[in-house]
Design a protein around this motif. Structure first.
Motif, PDB file in Angstrom:
ATOM      1  N   VAL A   3       0.896 -12.826 -14.453  1.00  0.00           N
ATOM      2  CA  VAL A   3       2.338 -12.635 -14.539  1.00  0.00           C
ATOM      3  C   VAL A   3       2.693 -11.359 -13.786  1.00  0.00           C
ATOM      4  O   VAL A   3       2.085 -10.310 -14.001  1.00  0.00           O
ATOM      5  CB  VAL A   3       2.797 -12.539 -16.011  1.00  0.00           C
ATOM      6  N   SER A   4       3.693 -11.443 -12.893  1.00  0.00           N
ATOM      7  CA  SER A   4       4.072 -10.271 -12.102  1.00  0.00           C
ATOM      8  C   SER A   4       4.787  -9.236 -12.980  1.00  0.00           C
ATOM      9  O   SER A   4       5.199  -9.528 -14.103  1.00  0.00           O
ATOM     10  CB  SER A   4       4.982 -10.690 -10.952  1.00  0.00           C
ATOM     11  N   ALA A   5       4.933  -8.051 -12.432  1.00  0.00           N
ATOM     12  CA  ALA A   5       5.577  -6.969 -13.179  1.00  0.00           C
ATOM     13  C   ALA A   5       7.039  -7.294 -13.467  1.00  0.00           C
ATOM     14  O   ALA A   5       7.527  -7.064 -14.568  1.00  0.00           O
ATOM     15  CB  ALA A   5       5.456  -5.664 -12.413  1.00  0.00           C
ATOM     16  N   ILE A   6       7.746  -7.862 -12.479  1.00  0.00           N
ATOM     17  CA  ILE A   6       9.159  -8.170 -12.698  1.00  0.00           C
ATOM     18  C   ILE A   6       9.319  -9.292 -13.716  1.00  0.00           C
ATOM     19  O   ILE A   6      10.269  -9.289 -14.502  1.00  0.00           O
ATOM     20  CB  ILE A   6       9.880  -8.490 -11.363  1.00  0.00           C
ATOM     21  N   ALA A   7       8.388 -10.247 -13.736  1.00  0.00           N
ATOM     22  CA  ALA A   7       8.441 -11.310 -14.743  1.00  0.00           C
ATOM     23  C   ALA A   7       8.245 -10.731 -16.145  1.00  0.00           C
ATOM     24  O   ALA A   7       8.904 -11.176 -17.102  1.00  0.00           O
ATOM     25  CB  ALA A   7       7.390 -12.369 -14.446  1.00  0.00           C
ATOM     26  N   THR A   8       7.385  -9.749 -16.271  1.00  0.00           N
ATOM     27  CA  THR A   8       7.185  -9.084 -17.565  1.00  0.00           C
ATOM     28  C   THR A   8       8.446  -8.367 -18.006  1.00  0.00           C
ATOM     29  O   THR A   8       8.798  -8.395 -19.184  1.00  0.00           O
ATOM     30  CB  THR A   8       6.010  -8.090 -17.477  1.00  0.00           C
ATOM     31  N   VAL A   9       9.144  -7.742 -17.076  1.00  0.00           N
ATOM     32  CA  VAL A   9      10.405  -7.064 -17.402  1.00  0.00           C
ATOM     33  C   VAL A   9      11.436  -8.080 -17.880  1.00  0.00           C
ATOM     34  O   VAL A   9      12.132  -7.856 -18.878  1.00  0.00           O
ATOM     35  CB  VAL A   9      10.932  -6.271 -16.180  1.00  0.00           C
ATOM     36  N   VAL A  10      11.516  -9.207 -17.192  1.00  0.00           N
ATOM     37  CA  VAL A  10      12.487 -10.242 -17.571  1.00  0.00           C
ATOM     38  C   VAL A  10      12.154 -10.830 -18.941  1.00  0.00           C
ATOM     39  O   VAL A  10      13.042 -10.975 -19.801  1.00  0.00           O
ATOM     40  CB  VAL A  10      12.536 -11.347 -16.490  1.00  0.00           C
ATOM     41  N   ILE A  11      10.893 -11.144 -19.184  1.00  0.00           N
ATOM     42  CA  ILE A  11      10.484 -11.717 -20.467  1.00  0.00           C
ATOM     43  C   ILE A  11      10.755 -10.740 -21.609  1.00  0.00           C
ATOM     44  O   ILE A  11      11.273 -11.119 -22.666  1.00  0.00           O
ATOM     45  CB  ILE A  11       8.993 -12.108 -20.432  1.00  0.00           C
ATOM     46  N   THR A  12      10.427  -9.476 -21.411  1.00  0.00           N
ATOM     47  CA  THR A  12      10.667  -8.465 -22.445  1.00  0.00           C
ATOM     48  C   THR A  12      12.153  -8.297 -22.704  1.00  0.00           C
ATOM     49  O   THR A  12      12.584  -8.201 -23.866  1.00  0.00           O
ATOM     50  CB  THR A  12      10.043  -7.122 -22.029  1.00  0.00           C
ATOM     51  N   SER A  13      12.955  -8.284 -21.654  1.00  0.00           N
ATOM     52  CA  SER A  13      14.401  -8.139 -21.829  1.00  0.00           C
ATOM     53  C   SER A  13      14.986  -9.318 -22.591  1.00  0.00           C
ATOM     54  O   SER A  13      15.829  -9.140 -23.493  1.00  0.00           O
ATOM     55  CB  SER A  13      15.086  -8.015 -20.473  1.00  0.00           C
ATOM     56  N   ILE A  14      14.556 -10.523 -22.264  1.00  0.00           N
ATOM     57  CA  ILE A  14      15.050 -11.712 -22.959  1.00  0.00           C
ATOM     58  C   ILE A  14      14.630 -11.687 -24.421  1.00  0.00           C
ATOM     59  O   ILE A  14      15.430 -12.008 -25.312  1.00  0.00           O
ATOM     60  CB  ILE A  14      14.560 -12.990 -22.258  1.00  0.00           C
ATOM     61  N   LEU A  15      13.399 -11.279 -24.684  1.00  0.00           N
ATOM     62  CA  LEU A  15      12.915 -11.206 -26.067  1.00  0.00           C
ATOM     63  C   LEU A  15      13.739 -10.222 -26.891  1.00  0.00           C
ATOM     64  O   LEU A  15      14.145 -10.529 -28.020  1.00  0.00           O
ATOM     65  CB  LEU A  15      11.439 -10.801 -26.086  1.00  0.00           C
ATOM     66  N   LEU A  16      14.019  -9.049 -26.332  1.00  0.00           N
ATOM     67  CA  LEU A  16      14.775  -8.057 -27.084  1.00  0.00           C
ATOM     68  C   LEU A  16      16.256  -8.436 -27.199  1.00  0.00           C
ATOM     69  O   LEU A  16      16.912  -8.095 -28.182  1.00  0.00           O
ATOM     70  CB  LEU A  16      14.590  -6.677 -26.460  1.00  0.00           C
ATOM     71  N   LEU A  17      16.781  -9.158 -26.227  1.00  0.00           N
ATOM     72  CA  LEU A  17      18.131  -9.695 -26.346  1.00  0.00           C
ATOM     73  C   LEU A  17      18.181 -10.753 -27.442  1.00  0.00           C
ATOM     74  O   LEU A  17      19.155 -10.832 -28.206  1.00  0.00           O
ATOM     75  CB  LEU A  17      18.580 -10.283 -25.007  1.00  0.00           C
ATOM     76  N   LEU A  18      17.125 -11.538 -27.551  1.00  0.00           N
ATOM     77  CA  LEU A  18      17.026 -12.533 -28.605  1.00  0.00           C
ATOM     78  C   LEU A  18      17.021 -11.874 -29.988  1.00  0.00           C
ATOM     79  O   LEU A  18      17.620 -12.400 -30.935  1.00  0.00           O
ATOM     80  CB  LEU A  18      15.764 -13.363 -28.403  1.00  0.00           C
ATOM     81  N   VAL A  19      16.360 -10.738 -30.120  1.00  0.00           N
ATOM     82  CA  VAL A  19      16.376  -9.996 -31.390  1.00  0.00           C
ATOM     83  C   VAL A  19      17.810  -9.619 -31.753  1.00  0.00           C
ATOM     84  O   VAL A  19      18.247  -9.799 -32.900  1.00  0.00           O
ATOM     85  CB  VAL A  19      15.492  -8.733 -31.306  1.00  0.00           C
ATOM     86  N   THR A  20      18.563  -9.130 -30.778  1.00  0.00           N
ATOM     87  CA  THR A  20      19.955  -8.742 -31.026  1.00  0.00           C
ATOM     88  C   THR A  20      20.787  -9.947 -31.445  1.00  0.00           C
ATOM     89  O   THR A  20      21.590  -9.862 -32.386  1.00  0.00           O
ATOM     90  CB  THR A  20      20.551  -8.105 -29.756  1.00  0.00           C
ATOM     91  N   ILE A  21      20.598 -11.070 -30.766  1.00  0.00           N
ATOM     92  CA  ILE A  21      21.341 -12.282 -31.120  1.00  0.00           C
ATOM     93  C   ILE A  21      20.975 -12.746 -32.524  1.00  0.00           C
ATOM     94  O   ILE A  21      21.850 -13.142 -33.306  1.00  0.00           O
ATOM     95  CB  ILE A  21      21.073 -13.385 -30.076  1.00  0.00           C
TER      96      ILE A  21
END
Length: 74
Positions: A3-21
């Motif tokens: 998994v590329s570095a930018i993909a890791t950033v995107v996955i982490t951001s989506i996961l933490l946005l999901l926590v907020t939702i």
């Protein structure tokens, strides 16, 4: 699969946005807690991957921003 570095950033951001939702829609505390713990681990992995990424560029600080070159405004 690597998994590329930018993909890791995107996955982490989506996961933490999901926590907020999940907090807003009042999901069970257990799910929010587990996702928060996973998110914290993902942040550490993300930072490691971004810092260890084999990325090179020929740009310097003299180039400033590509969309706002200094030479146009001098």
């Amino acid at each position: 699969m690597k998994v590329s570095a930018i993909a890791t950033v995107v996955i982490t951001s989506i996961l933490l946005l999901l926590v907020t939702i999940f907090v807003v829609i009042d999901v069970t505390f257990r799910w929010v807690f587990y996702l928060t713990c996973i998110g914290q681990v993902m942040i550490v992995i993300m930072v490691y991957k971004v810092l260890r990424d084999n990325y090179t560029t020929d740009k310097t600080f003299d180039d400033f921003y590509e969309d706002y070159p200094l030479s146009k405004h001098e």
